[in-house]
Design an enzyme around this catalytic site. Structure first.
Site, PDB file in Angstrom:
ATOM      1  N   GLY A  44       0.821  -1.219   0.000  1.00 11.32           N
ATOM      2  CA  GLY A  44       0.000   0.000   0.000  1.00 11.32           C
ATOM      3  C   GLY A  44       0.848   1.260   0.000  1.00 11.32           C
ATOM      4  N   CYS A  45       1.939   1.221   0.761  1.00 13.72           N
ATOM      5  CA  CYS A  45       2.809   2.399   0.868  1.00 13.72           C
ATOM      6  C   CYS A  45       3.566   2.636  -0.441  1.00 13.72           C
ATOM      7  CB  CYS A  45       3.769   2.243   2.044  1.00 13.72           C
ATOM      8  SG  CYS A  45       2.888   2.051   3.613  1.00 13.72           S
TER       9      CYS A  45
END
Length: 158
Positions: A44-45
């Protein structure tokens, strides 16, 4: 003390990638996006950072600096930035000074276990150093575009 919309952000200085130090007051006259993410090099990051990276020219055109922040050490941040070809600096906030200032450390559940971690959050600071917008509990999809549009709107007003 934590930040609030319309209020000045207390000045801070933090270690960042590229062997740089970021001091908020030195960025006056520019808008600043500070986005907090849980951990470098996680899916996600990586997606979120890539979304900001791919819009950097548009952020630049809106007089806006992008800064990513997590509790990772500077070496992990450097590796993340290099591997993903990020065109903005990442701040290492190991002592959680910025995390506490922006109140992004929250109780999270992972596999049934509770732990304190960074809640994905983004803050848009105006050219005078005041908090203009905040997004908490962010979902990655479409987020960087939403922040860009807010930065463009704010820039058009100034």
């Amino acid at each position: 003390m934590t930040v609030a919309i319309g209020q000045p952000i207390p000045d801070f200085t933090a270690s960042a990638t590229g062997d740089t130090t970021v001091t908020l007051s030195e960025l006056r006259g520019k808008q600043v996006v500070v986005y907090f993410y849980p951990k470098a090099s996680t899916p996600g990051c990586t997606t979120e950072g890539g979304d900001f990276r791919d819009r950097k020219a548009a952020f630049d055109a809106a007089n806006t600096v992008i800064l990513g922040v997590s509790r990772d050490g500077i070496r992990a941040q450097e590796n993340f930035k290099a591997k993903q070809d990020f065109n903005f600096e990442l701040i290492s906030d190991k002592d959680e000074t910025l995390c506490r200032l922006f109140d992004v450390i929250k109780l999270k559940k992972l596999y049934g276990k509770e732990h304190l971690g960074i809640e994905r959050s983004t803050f848009l600071i105006d050219t005078e150093g005041r908090l203009a917008r905040e997004w908490r509990g962010v979902k990655v999809k479409g987020h960087a575009q939403e922040v860009l549009e807010a930065a463009q709107e704010l820039d058009a007003e100034s």
